[in-house]
Structures are given as C-alpha cells and as structure tokens.
Design a protein around this motif. Structure first.
Motif, PDB file in Angstrom:
ATOM      1  N   LYS A   1       5.240 -10.428  62.941  1.00  0.00           N
ATOM      2  CA  LYS A   1       5.292 -10.172  61.502  1.00  0.00           C
ATOM      3  C   LYS A   1       5.883 -11.367  60.773  1.00  0.00           C
ATOM      4  O   LYS A   1       6.499 -12.256  61.382  1.00  0.00           O
ATOM      5  CB  LYS A   1       6.142  -8.934  61.207  1.00  0.00           C
ATOM      6  CG  LYS A   1       7.611  -9.091  61.583  1.00  0.00           C
ATOM      7  CD  LYS A   1       8.398  -7.822  61.260  1.00  0.00           C
ATOM      8  CE  LYS A   1       9.878  -7.981  61.606  1.00  0.00           C
ATOM      9  NZ  LYS A   1      10.642  -6.751  61.273  1.00  0.00           N
ATOM     10  N   VAL A   2       5.704 -11.374  59.463  1.00  0.00           N
ATOM     11  CA  VAL A   2       6.340 -12.366  58.582  1.00  0.00           C
ATOM     12  C   VAL A   2       7.479 -11.657  57.859  1.00  0.00           C
ATOM     13  O   VAL A   2       7.284 -10.595  57.268  1.00  0.00           O
ATOM     14  CB  VAL A   2       5.335 -12.940  57.567  1.00  0.00           C
ATOM     15  CG1 VAL A   2       6.034 -13.961  56.663  1.00  0.00           C
ATOM     16  CG2 VAL A   2       4.155 -13.577  58.287  1.00  0.00           C
ATOM     17  N   GLU A   3       8.645 -12.267  57.908  1.00  0.00           N
ATOM     18  CA  GLU A   3       9.842 -11.623  57.339  1.00  0.00           C
ATOM     19  C   GLU A   3      10.520 -12.553  56.336  1.00  0.00           C
ATOM     20  O   GLU A   3      10.653 -13.754  56.577  1.00  0.00           O
ATOM     21  CB  GLU A   3      10.810 -11.272  58.468  1.00  0.00           C
ATOM     22  CG  GLU A   3      12.055 -10.526  58.040  1.00  0.00           C
ATOM     23  CD  GLU A   3      12.941 -10.184  59.229  1.00  0.00           C
ATOM     24  OE1 GLU A   3      12.631  -9.200  59.928  1.00  0.00           O
ATOM     25  OE2 GLU A   3      13.921 -10.916  59.478  1.00  0.00           O
ATOM     26  N   ASN A   4      10.930 -11.984  55.198  1.00  0.00           N
ATOM     27  CA  ASN A   4      11.710 -12.744  54.227  1.00  0.00           C
ATOM     28  C   ASN A   4      13.158 -12.804  54.710  1.00  0.00           C
ATOM     29  O   ASN A   4      13.741 -11.796  55.109  1.00  0.00           O
ATOM     30  CB  ASN A   4      11.650 -12.077  52.860  1.00  0.00           C
ATOM     31  CG  ASN A   4      12.409 -12.859  51.811  1.00  0.00           C
ATOM     32  OD1 ASN A   4      12.024 -13.973  51.467  1.00  0.00           O
ATOM     33  ND2 ASN A   4      13.498 -12.286  51.300  1.00  0.00           N
ATOM     34  N   ASP A   5      13.746 -13.994  54.652  1.00  0.00           N
ATOM     35  CA  ASP A   5      15.062 -14.177  55.264  1.00  0.00           C
ATOM     36  C   ASP A   5      16.225 -13.931  54.314  1.00  0.00           C
ATOM     37  O   ASP A   5      17.260 -13.404  54.711  1.00  0.00           O
ATOM     38  CB  ASP A   5      15.164 -15.596  55.846  1.00  0.00           C
ATOM     39  CG  ASP A   5      16.379 -15.775  56.726  1.00  0.00           C
ATOM     40  OD1 ASP A   5      16.720 -14.829  57.463  1.00  0.00           O
ATOM     41  OD2 ASP A   5      16.990 -16.858  56.679  1.00  0.00           O
ATOM     42  N   LYS A   6      16.080 -14.317  53.060  1.00  0.00           N
ATOM     43  CA  LYS A   6      17.204 -14.233  52.127  1.00  0.00           C
ATOM     44  C   LYS A   6      16.783 -13.507  50.845  1.00  0.00           C
ATOM     45  O   LYS A   6      15.602 -13.411  50.532  1.00  0.00           O
ATOM     46  CB  LYS A   6      17.739 -15.633  51.784  1.00  0.00           C
ATOM     47  CG  LYS A   6      18.207 -16.429  53.005  1.00  0.00           C
ATOM     48  CD  LYS A   6      18.745 -17.792  52.602  1.00  0.00           C
ATOM     49  CE  LYS A   6      19.114 -18.635  53.818  1.00  0.00           C
ATOM     50  NZ  LYS A   6      20.185 -18.007  54.631  1.00  0.00           N
ATOM     51  N   ASN A   7      17.745 -13.006  50.114  1.00  0.00           N
ATOM     52  CA  ASN A   7      17.471 -12.312  48.850  1.00  0.00           C
ATOM     53  C   ASN A   7      16.810 -13.244  47.840  1.00  0.00           C
ATOM     54  O   ASN A   7      17.108 -14.449  47.787  1.00  0.00           O
ATOM     55  CB  ASN A   7      18.773 -11.767  48.251  1.00  0.00           C
ATOM     56  CG  ASN A   7      19.290 -10.558  49.012  1.00  0.00           C
ATOM     57  OD1 ASN A   7      18.507  -9.715  49.458  1.00  0.00           O
ATOM     58  ND2 ASN A   7      20.603 -10.461  49.171  1.00  0.00           N
TER      59      ASN A   7
END
Length: 205
Positions: A181-187
């Motif tokens: 999957k592709v995941e966002n790391d930071k807000n």
C-alpha cells in the motif's frame, strides 16, 4: 490400423498433452505448484492403457489426479497487474493514513481493493510498483510491504511551488498474501485528483 498402433498413438498423445500442460502450468504459477510436481508427473505417467484390451481406465487414480491438477491450476491468475488513480476529489491525510485510489483502470488477478487501498499479492514472485503523485509541498509518502517501508516520496515544504509531480519505482519479491500500500507519513499531506496521481503494480516473473 491395428489395435497396438492405435494404443501407442493414444498413449503418446495423452502424455504429450499432459507434459505440455504441466510445463505451462509450472511457468505461470511459479513456485506455487513446484512442490509435488514430480509426484504428479509420476502419477500421470501411469495413465496408460491395457495393452491387451486397448482400453484406457478413465476412473484411475492418475486420471483423477489430472482432473484435480487442471482444476487447481485454473484457480491461479495467469497474470497479475493493476493500475489505479485518484480521480474524484483532492485527498488530505493525517499521519499513517493509507491512500485509497478510487479509479481502477486495470486489476488483473483482483489483487487491488479500492475500498482499502491495499494490494494483496495473489501469486508469489517478483513485482514492480510505481507510485506517482501530483502534490503540494510538504508531502511525505511511503510504499509499504506489510509493515516494511520499501520506498519513499517527499517534497519539502520549502519548495516555492503550488504543485509538483513526484514518482518512485520499486522492484520487490512478494509472497502470496503479502500486502502492499501507499501510506501518508505525516499530518497535512495532500494529493491532487483528476487522475494525476496513481499507483501501479505488475508481476514480472
């Protein structure tokens, strides 16, 4: 044509078809069917006739094994690939959120789930994945296999641009059942829509 010649021709035809089928099957599903192949070959060799009566025993163990092997191999996808993109709306993320690509262009093998944004590997092998994103500065993305990060994308918030296109390509070995999957790391990460941002994967071999 004498009975002996007919029987010999029938035997040769059956064995040629069987071994040709096994060769294709072994290539297409890679390591998934390697275990026990020799046993199946030995059983299929025994699918021979009664020389005296020139008959074939269609309810033999070997014949049943052939039918079983044919059924099992057909359940494995002959090819695995997917290509998806963000189409409907701009995506804004909190830390640790999975990117869910809503537009599915291809999904051979049915590995990608647009409800979760996760690709589940149906066949073990070597895969290539490409992540591209039209994003605002300050984006941090990760490509993950299960819990392991195998690739990263980032645009510094110091960039004085409105939008920037970024991309990352990774080749990895996967086991059946692995999740990618592709995941966002930071807000604060944001991805532009309109099919400018996508996620693609394919089984190479």
């Amino acid at each position: 044509m004498c009975v002996e010649n007919f029987t010999t021709m029938f035997r040769d035809l059956i064995l040629a078809l069987l071994f040709g089928f096994l060769g294709v099957t072994k290539i297409n599903v890679a390591s998934n069917l390697q275990t026990g192949i020799q046993t199946k070959v030995d059983l299929l060799k025994s699918l021979i006739y009664d020389n005296a009566k020139a008959t074939v025993t269609l309810d033999s163990t070997a014949f049943k094994e052939l039918i079983k092997l044919s059924t099992e191999s057909s359940s494995f996808p002959r090819s695995v690939s997917f290509s998806v993109s963000v189409k409907s709306t701009i995506l804004a993320f909190g830390a640790g959120q999975t990117v869910k690509y809503d537009a599915v262009l291809t999904n051979d093998g049915n590995g990608y789930d647009d409800r979760t944004g996760v690709f589940t590997c149906p066949v073990a092998g070597t895969y290539m994945f490409v992540v591209d994103s039209l994003s605002w500065p300050g984006i941090w993305l990760k490509l993950k296999v299960n819990k392991l990060t195998v690739g990263k994308l980032h645009v510094s918030s110091g960039h004085k641009v409105d939008l920037i296109q970024i991309s990352r390509t990774v080749i990895v070995k996967l086991k059946s059942g692995d999740h990618v999957k592709v995941e966002n790391d930071k807000n604060g990460g944001k991805i532009y829509h309109g099919m400018y941002s996508g996620f693609t994967g394919a089984l190479l071999y």
